[in-house]
Motif scaffolding. Structure first.
Motif, PDB file in Angstrom:
ATOM      1  N   LEU A  51      47.048 -15.524 -39.555  1.00 15.12           N
ATOM      2  CA  LEU A  51      47.228 -16.732 -40.353  1.00 15.12           C
ATOM      3  C   LEU A  51      45.895 -17.400 -40.684  1.00 15.12           C
ATOM      4  O   LEU A  51      45.742 -17.991 -41.752  1.00 15.12           O
ATOM      5  N   ARG A  52      44.930 -17.282 -39.808  1.00 17.14           N
ATOM      6  CA  ARG A  52      43.614 -17.878 -40.057  1.00 17.14           C
ATOM      7  C   ARG A  52      42.934 -17.269 -41.276  1.00 17.14           C
ATOM      8  O   ARG A  52      42.033 -17.868 -41.848  1.00 17.14           O
ATOM      9  N   GLU A  53      43.357 -16.081 -41.671  1.00 21.71           N
ATOM     10  CA  GLU A  53      42.767 -15.406 -42.827  1.00 21.71           C
ATOM     11  C   GLU A  53      43.309 -15.933 -44.149  1.00 21.71           C
ATOM     12  O   GLU A  53      42.769 -15.629 -45.199  1.00 21.71           O
ATOM     13  N   LEU A  54      44.389 -16.704 -44.101  1.00 21.10           N
ATOM     14  CA  LEU A  54      45.016 -17.216 -45.321  1.00 21.10           C
ATOM     15  C   LEU A  54      44.376 -18.526 -45.768  1.00 21.10           C
ATOM     16  O   LEU A  54      43.899 -19.307 -44.940  1.00 21.10           O
ATOM     17  N   PRO A  55      44.428 -18.824 -47.066  1.00 22.27           N
ATOM     18  CA  PRO A  55      44.036 -20.161 -47.521  1.00 22.27           C
ATOM     19  C   PRO A  55      44.966 -21.199 -46.884  1.00 22.27           C
ATOM     20  O   PRO A  55      46.127 -20.899 -46.560  1.00 22.27           O
ATOM     21  N   LEU A  56      44.476 -22.413 -46.716  1.00 20.56           N
ATOM     22  CA  LEU A  56      45.219 -23.464 -46.022  1.00 20.56           C
ATOM     23  C   LEU A  56      46.630 -23.654 -46.570  1.00 20.56           C
ATOM     24  O   LEU A  56      47.586 -23.744 -45.809  1.00 20.56           O
ATOM     25  N   GLU A  57      46.782 -23.690 -47.896  1.00 26.46           N
ATOM     26  CA  GLU A  57      48.104 -23.945 -48.472  1.00 26.46           C
ATOM     27  C   GLU A  57      49.100 -22.845 -48.085  1.00 26.46           C
ATOM     28  O   GLU A  57      50.244 -23.131 -47.776  1.00 26.46           O
ATOM     29  N   GLN A  58      48.657 -21.604 -48.129  1.00 31.28           N
ATOM     30  CA  GLN A  58      49.551 -20.504 -47.753  1.00 31.28           C
ATOM     31  C   GLN A  58      49.831 -20.531 -46.246  1.00 31.28           C
ATOM     32  O   GLN A  58      50.961 -20.311 -45.814  1.00 31.28           O
ATOM     33  N   SER A  62      55.276 -15.985 -51.003  1.00 29.66           N
ATOM     34  CA  SER A  62      55.127 -14.627 -51.509  1.00 29.66           C
ATOM     35  C   SER A  62      53.681 -14.148 -51.367  1.00 29.66           C
ATOM     36  O   SER A  62      53.420 -13.064 -50.844  1.00 29.66           O
ATOM     37  N   ARG A  63      52.749 -14.971 -51.815  1.00 35.59           N
ATOM     38  CA  ARG A  63      51.330 -14.595 -51.729  1.00 35.59           C
ATOM     39  C   ARG A  63      50.880 -14.484 -50.275  1.00 35.59           C
ATOM     40  O   ARG A  63      50.124 -13.580 -49.918  1.00 35.59           O
ATOM     41  N   GLY A  64      51.349 -15.399 -49.463  1.00 40.06           N
ATOM     42  CA  GLY A  64      50.985 -15.355 -48.046  1.00 40.06           C
ATOM     43  C   GLY A  64      51.507 -14.121 -47.358  1.00 40.06           C
ATOM     44  O   GLY A  64      50.794 -13.469 -46.587  1.00 40.06           O
ATOM     45  N   ARG A  65      52.761 -13.771 -47.645  1.00 42.20           N
ATOM     46  CA  ARG A  65      53.333 -12.551 -47.043  1.00 42.20           C
ATOM     47  C   ARG A  65      52.585 -11.314 -47.509  1.00 42.20           C
ATOM     48  O   ARG A  65      52.328 -10.395 -46.729  1.00 42.20           O
ATOM     49  N   GLN A  66      52.195 -11.296 -48.795  1.00 44.04           N
ATOM     50  CA  GLN A  66      51.443 -10.146 -49.306  1.00 44.04           C
ATOM     51  C   GLN A  66      50.107 -10.005 -48.585  1.00 44.04           C
ATOM     52  O   GLN A  66      49.696  -8.903 -48.237  1.00 44.04           O
ATOM     53  N   ARG A  67      49.440 -11.120 -48.350  1.00 41.34           N
ATOM     54  CA  ARG A  67      48.138 -11.063 -47.671  1.00 41.34           C
ATOM     55  C   ARG A  67      48.293 -10.755 -46.195  1.00 41.34           C
ATOM     56  O   ARG A  67      47.423 -10.152 -45.588  1.00 41.34           O
ATOM     57  N   LEU A  68      49.416 -11.181 -45.601  1.00 41.48           N
ATOM     58  CA  LEU A  68      49.644 -10.931 -44.180  1.00 41.48           C
ATOM     59  C   LEU A  68      50.161  -9.529 -43.894  1.00 41.48           C
ATOM     60  O   LEU A  68      49.975  -9.021 -42.792  1.00 41.48           O
ATOM     61  N   ALA A  69      50.817  -8.930 -44.863  1.00 37.76           N
ATOM     62  CA  ALA A  69      51.473  -7.643 -44.647  1.00 37.76           C
ATOM     63  C   ALA A  69      50.579  -6.602 -43.969  1.00 37.76           C
ATOM     64  O   ALA A  69      51.007  -5.965 -43.002  1.00 37.76           O
ATOM     65  N   ALA A  96      53.579 -21.116 -41.920  1.00 39.75           N
ATOM     66  CA  ALA A  96      53.865 -21.689 -40.605  1.00 39.75           C
ATOM     67  C   ALA A  96      55.135 -22.530 -40.635  1.00 39.75           C
ATOM     68  O   ALA A  96      55.966 -22.441 -39.724  1.00 39.75           O
ATOM     69  N   LEU A  97      55.298 -23.332 -41.689  1.00 44.70           N
ATOM     70  CA  LEU A  97      56.494 -24.160 -41.774  1.00 44.70           C
ATOM     71  C   LEU A  97      57.756 -23.304 -41.924  1.00 44.70           C
ATOM     72  O   LEU A  97      58.814 -23.648 -41.403  1.00 44.70           O
ATOM     73  N   ARG A  98      57.635 -22.197 -42.634  1.00 38.80           N
ATOM     74  CA  ARG A  98      58.803 -21.333 -42.856  1.00 38.80           C
ATOM     75  C   ARG A  98      59.141 -20.505 -41.619  1.00 38.80           C
ATOM     76  O   ARG A  98      60.277 -20.467 -41.184  1.00 38.80           O
ATOM     77  N   TYR A  99      58.145 -19.847 -41.051  1.00 43.84           N
ATOM     78  CA  TYR A  99      58.418 -18.864 -40.005  1.00 43.84           C
ATOM     79  C   TYR A  99      58.219 -19.380 -38.585  1.00 43.84           C
ATOM     80  O   TYR A  99      58.778 -18.811 -37.655  1.00 43.84           O
ATOM     81  N   VAL A 100      57.447 -20.431 -38.413  1.00 40.77           N
ATOM     82  CA  VAL A 100      57.276 -20.979 -37.074  1.00 40.77           C
ATOM     83  C   VAL A 100      58.186 -22.191 -36.891  1.00 40.77           C
ATOM     84  O   VAL A 100      58.897 -22.291 -35.902  1.00 40.77           O
ATOM     85  N   GLU A 142      59.604 -26.618 -55.233  1.00 40.80           N
ATOM     86  CA  GLU A 142      60.154 -25.470 -54.513  1.00 40.80           C
ATOM     87  C   GLU A 142      59.557 -24.163 -55.029  1.00 40.80           C
ATOM     88  O   GLU A 142      59.314 -23.233 -54.259  1.00 40.80           O
ATOM     89  N   GLY A 143      59.309 -24.078 -56.326  1.00 46.09           N
ATOM     90  CA  GLY A 143      58.687 -22.874 -56.888  1.00 46.09           C
ATOM     91  C   GLY A 143      57.296 -22.640 -56.315  1.00 46.09           C
ATOM     92  O   GLY A 143      56.891 -21.494 -56.089  1.00 46.09           O
ATOM     93  N   THR A 144      56.574 -23.712 -56.074  1.00 44.18           N
ATOM     94  CA  THR A 144      55.245 -23.600 -55.475  1.00 44.18           C
ATOM     95  C   THR A 144      55.360 -23.055 -54.057  1.00 44.18           C
ATOM     96  O   THR A 144      54.574 -22.201 -53.645  1.00 44.18           O
ATOM     97  N   VAL A 145      56.353 -23.534 -53.316  1.00 43.15           N
ATOM     98  CA  VAL A 145      56.578 -23.038 -51.957  1.00 43.15           C
ATOM     99  C   VAL A 145      56.875 -21.548 -51.993  1.00 43.15           C
ATOM    100  O   VAL A 145      56.294 -20.764 -51.231  1.00 43.15           O
ATOM    101  N   LYS A 146      57.753 -21.130 -52.899  1.00 45.88           N
ATOM    102  CA  LYS A 146      58.114 -19.716 -53.001  1.00 45.88           C
ATOM    103  C   LYS A 146      56.902 -18.868 -53.365  1.00 45.88           C
ATOM    104  O   LYS A 146      56.712 -17.776 -52.813  1.00 45.88           O
TER     105      LYS A 146
END
Length: 168
Positions: free
Chosen positions: A104-111, A144-151, A116-120, A136-140
Protein backbone atom coordinates in the motif's frame (compact mmCIF):
# COMPACT_ATOMS: atom_id res chain seq x y z
CA UNK A 1 12.94 33.89 4.78
CA UNK A 2 14.43 32.50 1.58
CA UNK A 3 15.36 28.86 0.94
CA UNK A 4 19.09 29.41 1.46
CA UNK A 5 18.67 31.06 4.87
CA UNK A 6 16.21 28.38 5.93
CA UNK A 7 18.67 25.68 4.85
CA UNK A 8 21.45 27.39 6.83
CA UNK A 9 19.17 27.61 9.87
CA UNK A 10 18.34 23.92 9.54
CA UNK A 11 21.98 22.89 9.20
CA UNK A 12 23.05 25.19 12.02
CA UNK A 13 20.55 24.33 14.72
CA UNK A 14 18.84 21.03 13.88
CA UNK A 15 21.27 18.97 15.97
CA UNK A 16 21.11 21.33 18.93
CA UNK A 17 17.32 21.36 18.84
CA UNK A 18 17.24 17.56 18.73
CA UNK A 19 19.48 17.43 21.81
CA UNK A 20 17.33 19.95 23.65
CA UNK A 21 14.07 18.23 22.74
CA UNK A 22 15.54 14.83 23.65
CA UNK A 23 16.07 16.19 27.15
CA UNK A 24 12.47 17.43 27.19
CA UNK A 25 10.83 14.36 25.62
CA UNK A 26 13.09 11.62 26.96
CA UNK A 27 12.79 9.82 23.63
CA UNK A 28 15.07 10.41 20.66
CA UNK A 29 12.48 9.48 18.02
CA UNK A 30 9.93 11.79 19.64
CA UNK A 31 12.52 14.59 19.79
CA UNK A 32 13.29 14.15 16.09
CA UNK A 33 9.59 14.21 15.22
CA UNK A 34 9.03 17.35 17.27
CA UNK A 35 11.94 19.22 15.68
CA UNK A 36 10.94 18.11 12.19
CA UNK A 37 7.41 19.30 12.83
CA UNK A 38 8.79 22.65 14.04
CA UNK A 39 10.66 23.03 10.75
CA UNK A 40 7.45 22.25 8.86
CA UNK A 41 5.84 25.11 10.78
CA UNK A 42 8.81 27.29 9.79
CA UNK A 43 8.21 26.43 6.14
CA UNK A 44 4.58 27.48 6.39
CA UNK A 45 5.40 30.65 8.34
CA UNK A 46 8.46 31.89 6.47
CA UNK A 47 7.42 35.54 6.64
CA UNK A 48 6.96 35.40 10.41
CA UNK A 49 10.25 33.53 10.85
CA UNK A 50 12.06 36.11 8.74
CA UNK A 51 10.95 38.87 11.12
CA UNK A 52 12.17 37.35 14.40
CA UNK A 53 15.49 38.36 15.94
CA UNK A 54 16.49 34.83 16.96
CA UNK A 55 15.15 32.17 14.55
CA UNK A 56 16.59 29.30 16.61
CA UNK A 57 14.79 30.50 19.73
CA UNK A 58 11.59 30.86 17.69
CA UNK A 59 11.97 27.28 16.45
CA UNK A 60 12.74 26.05 19.98
CA UNK A 61 9.52 27.66 21.23
CA UNK A 62 7.54 26.04 18.42
CA UNK A 63 9.17 22.66 19.17
CA UNK A 64 8.42 22.99 22.89
CA UNK A 65 4.78 23.78 22.14
CA UNK A 66 4.57 20.76 19.84
CA UNK A 67 6.17 18.56 22.52
CA UNK A 68 3.71 19.86 25.14
CA UNK A 69 0.73 19.20 22.88
CA UNK A 70 1.94 15.69 22.11
CA UNK A 71 2.50 15.02 25.80
CA UNK A 72 -1.01 16.23 26.67
CA UNK A 73 -2.50 14.01 23.97
CA UNK A 74 -0.55 10.98 25.19
CA UNK A 75 -1.69 11.61 28.79
CA UNK A 76 -5.31 11.81 27.62
CA UNK A 77 -4.86 8.66 25.58
CA UNK A 78 -3.41 6.75 28.55
CA UNK A 79 -6.35 7.96 30.67
CA UNK A 80 -8.76 6.63 28.06
CA UNK A 81 -6.94 3.31 27.98
CA UNK A 82 -7.33 2.99 31.76
CA UNK A 83 -11.08 3.53 31.35
CA UNK A 84 -11.22 0.78 28.74
CA UNK A 85 -12.94 -2.20 30.43
CA UNK A 86 -11.34 -4.86 28.24
CA UNK A 87 -7.93 -5.05 26.64
CA UNK A 88 -7.80 -3.42 23.25
CA UNK A 89 -7.10 -5.96 20.56
CA UNK A 90 -4.41 -4.96 18.14
CA UNK A 91 -4.71 -5.75 14.44
CA UNK A 92 -3.25 -8.99 13.21
CA UNK A 93 0.35 -8.28 12.26
CA UNK A 94 0.82 -11.44 10.28
CA UNK A 95 3.38 -11.53 7.47
CA UNK A 96 0.48 -11.14 5.00
CA UNK A 97 -0.74 -7.98 6.77
CA UNK A 98 2.77 -6.53 6.81
CA UNK A 99 3.19 -7.34 3.10
CA UNK A 100 -0.12 -5.61 2.36
CA UNK A 101 0.91 -2.46 4.24
CA UNK A 102 4.27 -2.44 2.41
CA UNK A 103 2.46 -2.76 -0.92
CA UNK A 104 0.00 0.00 0.00
CA UNK A 105 2.90 2.37 0.64
CA UNK A 106 3.70 2.15 -3.08
CA UNK A 107 0.33 3.66 -4.04
CA UNK A 108 -0.47 7.37 -4.34
CA UNK A 109 -2.24 8.66 -1.22
CA UNK A 110 -5.69 8.85 -2.82
CA UNK A 111 -5.57 5.24 -3.99
CA UNK A 112 -4.07 4.05 -0.68
CA UNK A 113 -6.85 5.75 1.31
CA UNK A 114 -9.54 4.31 -0.94
CA UNK A 115 -8.11 0.77 -0.89
CA UNK A 116 -7.71 0.90 2.91
CA UNK A 117 -11.25 2.13 3.45
CA UNK A 118 -12.64 -0.57 1.16
CA UNK A 119 -10.59 -3.59 2.18
CA UNK A 120 -9.45 -2.81 5.70
CA UNK A 121 -12.39 -0.75 7.03
CA UNK A 122 -14.84 -2.70 4.80
CA UNK A 123 -16.78 0.40 3.74
CA UNK A 124 -19.12 0.46 0.76
CA UNK A 125 -18.45 2.59 -2.31
CA UNK A 126 -21.04 5.11 -1.08
CA UNK A 127 -19.51 5.26 2.41
CA UNK A 128 -16.03 5.78 0.98
CA UNK A 129 -17.30 8.56 -1.29
CA UNK A 130 -18.95 10.30 1.67
CA UNK A 131 -15.87 9.86 3.87
CA UNK A 132 -13.49 11.25 1.26
CA UNK A 133 -15.88 13.86 -0.14
CA UNK A 134 -15.63 12.57 -3.72
CA UNK A 135 -18.03 11.08 -6.26
CA UNK A 136 -18.73 7.35 -6.26
CA UNK A 137 -17.22 7.13 -9.76
CA UNK A 138 -13.99 8.59 -8.40
CA UNK A 139 -13.94 5.93 -5.68
CA UNK A 140 -14.46 3.18 -8.26
CA UNK A 141 -11.69 4.58 -10.45
CA UNK A 142 -9.28 4.80 -7.51
CA UNK A 143 -10.13 1.25 -6.46
CA UNK A 144 -9.59 -0.04 -9.97
CA UNK A 145 -6.26 1.76 -10.41
CA UNK A 146 -5.13 0.79 -6.94
CA UNK A 147 -5.95 -2.87 -7.48
CA UNK A 148 -4.10 -2.81 -10.80
CA UNK A 149 -0.99 -1.37 -9.15
CA UNK A 150 -1.26 -3.76 -6.20
CA UNK A 151 -1.88 -6.88 -8.26
CA UNK A 152 1.79 -7.66 -8.90
CA UNK A 153 2.62 -6.99 -5.25
CA UNK A 154 -0.32 -8.66 -3.48
CA UNK A 155 -1.81 -11.76 -5.05
CA UNK A 156 -5.11 -11.37 -3.12
CA UNK A 157 -6.11 -8.32 -5.19
CA UNK A 158 -5.16 -9.93 -8.48
CA UNK A 159 -7.49 -12.89 -7.88
CA UNK A 160 -10.48 -10.94 -6.55
CA UNK A 161 -13.62 -11.34 -8.67
CA UNK A 162 -14.97 -8.10 -10.09
CA UNK A 163 -18.42 -7.70 -8.50
CA UNK A 164 -20.82 -5.03 -9.64
CA UNK A 165 -19.72 -2.76 -6.80
CA UNK A 166 -16.04 -3.10 -7.83
CA UNK A 167 -16.46 -2.42 -11.54
CA UNK A 168 -15.59 1.00 -12.91
Amino acid sequence: MDDERLRELYEGCYGRLIGQMFAVCGDLAEAEDVVQEAFVVALTRRRQLGQVDNPEAWLRTIALNIARNRFRRSVRFRQLLRLQPQPVSLPDLSPDRIALVDALRELPLEQRETIALRYVADLSIREIAETLGVAEGTVKARLSRGRQRLAPLVHEFADEPQTEEHRV
